[in-house]
Design an enzyme around this catalytic site. Structure first.
Site, PDB file in Angstrom:
ATOM      1  N   GLY A  43       0.813  -1.240   0.123  1.00 35.83           N
ATOM      2  CA  GLY A  43      -0.199  -0.004   0.034  1.00 35.83           C
ATOM      3  C   GLY A  43       0.716   1.285   0.033  1.00 35.83           C
ATOM      4  N   GLU A  97       3.799   4.046   6.148  1.00 32.45           N
ATOM      5  CA  GLU A  97       2.663   3.482   6.137  1.00 32.45           C
ATOM      6  C   GLU A  97       1.690   4.311   5.308  1.00 32.45           C
ATOM      7  OE1 GLU A  97       0.838   0.978   5.768  1.00 32.45           O
ATOM      8  OE2 GLU A  97       0.571  -0.371   7.594  1.00 32.45           O
ATOM      9  N   ASP A 101      -5.491   2.274  10.497  1.00 35.50           N
ATOM     10  CA  ASP A 101      -6.780   1.925  10.577  1.00 35.50           C
ATOM     11  C   ASP A 101      -7.093   1.407  12.022  1.00 35.50           C
ATOM     12  OD1 ASP A 101      -9.398   2.044   9.213  1.00 35.50           O
ATOM     13  OD2 ASP A 101      -9.084  -0.183   9.175  1.00 35.50           O
ATOM     14  N   LYS A 129      -7.010   7.162  10.575  1.00 32.72           N
ATOM     15  CA  LYS A 129      -8.516   6.750  10.679  1.00 32.72           C
ATOM     16  C   LYS A 129      -8.699   6.739  12.072  1.00 32.72           C
ATOM     17  CE  LYS A 129      -9.816   4.263   6.874  1.00 32.72           C
ATOM     18  NZ  LYS A 129     -10.732   3.049   6.486  1.00 32.72           N
ATOM     19  N   VAL A 153     -11.347   4.118   1.567  1.00 21.83           N
ATOM     20  CA  VAL A 153     -10.452   4.771   0.656  1.00 21.83           C
ATOM     21  C   VAL A 153      -9.797   4.297  -0.226  1.00 21.83           C
ATOM     22  CG1 VAL A 153     -10.853   7.154   1.622  1.00 21.83           C
ATOM     23  CG2 VAL A 153      -8.955   5.636   2.245  1.00 21.83           C
ATOM     24  N   ASP A 159      -5.768  -0.110  -1.928  1.00 21.52           N
ATOM     25  CA  ASP A 159      -6.403  -0.971  -2.774  1.00 21.52           C
ATOM     26  C   ASP A 159      -7.762  -1.239  -2.154  1.00 21.52           C
ATOM     27  OD1 ASP A 159      -5.254  -2.663  -0.701  1.00 21.52           O
ATOM     28  OD2 ASP A 159      -6.068  -4.309  -1.865  1.00 21.52           O
ATOM     29  N   ARG A 165      -4.994   0.763  -6.813  1.00 24.74           N
ATOM     30  CA  ARG A 165      -3.739   1.332  -6.355  1.00 24.74           C
ATOM     31  C   ARG A 165      -3.120   2.630  -7.042  1.00 24.74           C
ATOM     32  NH1 ARG A 165      -2.084  -1.834  -2.171  1.00 24.74           N
ATOM     33  NH2 ARG A 165      -2.343  -4.125  -2.205  1.00 24.74           N
TER      34      ARG A 165
HETATM   35  P1  IMP Z   1      -5.049  -1.759  10.341  1.00 25.82           P
HETATM   36  O1  IMP Z   1      -4.180  -2.992  10.677  1.00 25.82           O
HETATM   37  O2  IMP Z   1      -6.464  -1.981  10.717  1.00 25.82           O
HETATM   38  O3  IMP Z   1      -4.682  -0.400  10.991  1.00 25.82           O
HETATM   39  O4  IMP Z   1      -5.063  -1.586   8.719  1.00 25.82           O
HETATM   40  C1  IMP Z   1      -3.836  -1.070   8.024  1.00 25.82           C
HETATM   41  C2  IMP Z   1      -3.806  -1.614   6.682  1.00 25.82           C
HETATM   42  O5  IMP Z   1      -5.103  -1.886   6.176  1.00 25.82           O
HETATM   43  C3  IMP Z   1      -3.154  -0.492   5.876  1.00 25.82           C
HETATM   44  O6  IMP Z   1      -1.821  -0.860   5.411  1.00 25.82           O
HETATM   45  C4  IMP Z   1      -4.077  -0.905   4.582  1.00 25.82           C
HETATM   46  O7  IMP Z   1      -3.574  -1.673   3.527  1.00 25.82           O
HETATM   47  C5  IMP Z   1      -5.375  -1.491   4.993  1.00 25.82           C
HETATM   48  N1  IMP Z   1      -6.558  -0.424   5.140  1.00 25.82           N
HETATM   49  C6  IMP Z   1      -7.179  -0.014   6.021  1.00 25.82           C
HETATM   50  N2  IMP Z   1      -8.124   1.062   5.791  1.00 25.82           N
HETATM   51  C7  IMP Z   1      -7.988   0.924   4.477  1.00 25.82           C
HETATM   52  C8  IMP Z   1      -8.856   1.712   3.531  1.00 25.82           C
HETATM   53  O8  IMP Z   1      -9.894   2.565   3.678  1.00 25.82           O
HETATM   54  N3  IMP Z   1      -8.706   1.535   2.362  1.00 25.82           N
HETATM   55  C9  IMP Z   1      -7.754   0.571   1.902  1.00 25.82           C
HETATM   56  N4  IMP Z   1      -6.932  -0.015   2.517  1.00 25.82           N
HETATM   57  C10 IMP Z   1      -6.988  -0.053   3.846  1.00 25.82           C
HETATM   58 MG    MG Z   2      -3.939  -2.884   1.737  1.00 18.78          MG
END
Ligand code: IMP
Ligand code: MG
Length: 180
Positions: A43, A97, A101, A129, A153, A159, A165
């Site tokens: 990403g 990063e 999220d 976020k 998003v 993606d 992407r």
């Molecule tokens: P986390 O582990 O939930 O913080 O997610 C992080 C990873 O989830 C990021 O590196 C992204 O690859 C993916 N991700 C989280 N939210 C989104 C989004 O809104 N769109 C696309 N990919 C996301």
């Molecule tokens: Mg991803």
């Protein structure tokens, strides 16, 4: 591809302007530190390429790949797919990063890299976020491009099922695309 986008959240120009601002900060903060800049694939690729070119200090580039994210949901259970290939002991390390999220991925990456005993370990994320953060995640990003609401998003590296992407902007995907 464009038909699947509900709205553009950040244009190419807005992203570049913000990256220039972050670049000034990072250039100041990492002067004399020869940082290792680690990108979390895939990403981050687009952001990484633009971001490092605004960091005007000698630096090393390295990458890691982690599992696991499929569709719009994180699956928990994260693993290292491809580890860094540089000795991080006593180095100043900056993680880049795409998005912070729930915090599962970054917490995993942070803990993993901490085991290498870096001199410092900081996080720079294009998007944050905070409303989605899992309870118990206390990790904070040191540098944030944009803080965004809870919307899925895509674009600028992000993606949905590996697509979108290559869109040059960050946009909100139409919910009907992932509710299909
Ligand atoms: P986390 O582990 O939930 O913080 O997610 C992080 C990873 O989830 C990021 O590196 C992204 O690859 C993916 N991700 C989280 N939210 C989104 C989004 O809104 N769109 C696309 N990919 C996301
Ligand atoms: Mg991803």
């Amino acid at each position: 591809m464009l038909n699947d986008i509900k709205e553009i959240m950040y244009t190419e120009e807005q992203i570049q302007k913000r990256i220039e601002e972050l670049g000034e900060e990072l250039t100041r903060d990492y002067a004399g530190k020869n940082p290792v800049i680690i990108g979390v694939l895939k990403g981050v690729v687009v952001f990484y390429a633009d971001m490092v070119r605004q960091i005007r200090v000698p630096c090393e580039m390295n990458f890691m790949t982690i599992s696991s994210y499929s569709g719009t949901r994180t699956t928990g259970n994260i693993q290292v797919r491809q580890d860094v290939t540089v000795d991080l002991k006593d180095r100043h390390v900056l993680i880049l990063e795409d998005i912070f999220d729930t915090g599962n991925s970054l917490s995993f990456v942070y803990d993993h890299l901490m085991q290498h005993q870096p001199a410092s370990l900081k996080i720079c994320t294009l998007l944050d976020k905070p409303s989605r953060r899992k309870p118990g995640v206390t990790l904070k990003a040191d540098y944030v491009g944009f803080t965004i609401p809870d919307a899925f998003v895509v674009g600028y590296g992000l993606d949905y099922n590996e697509y979108y992407r290559n869109l040059p902007f960050v946009g909100v995907l139409k919910p009907e695309v992932y509710q299909k």
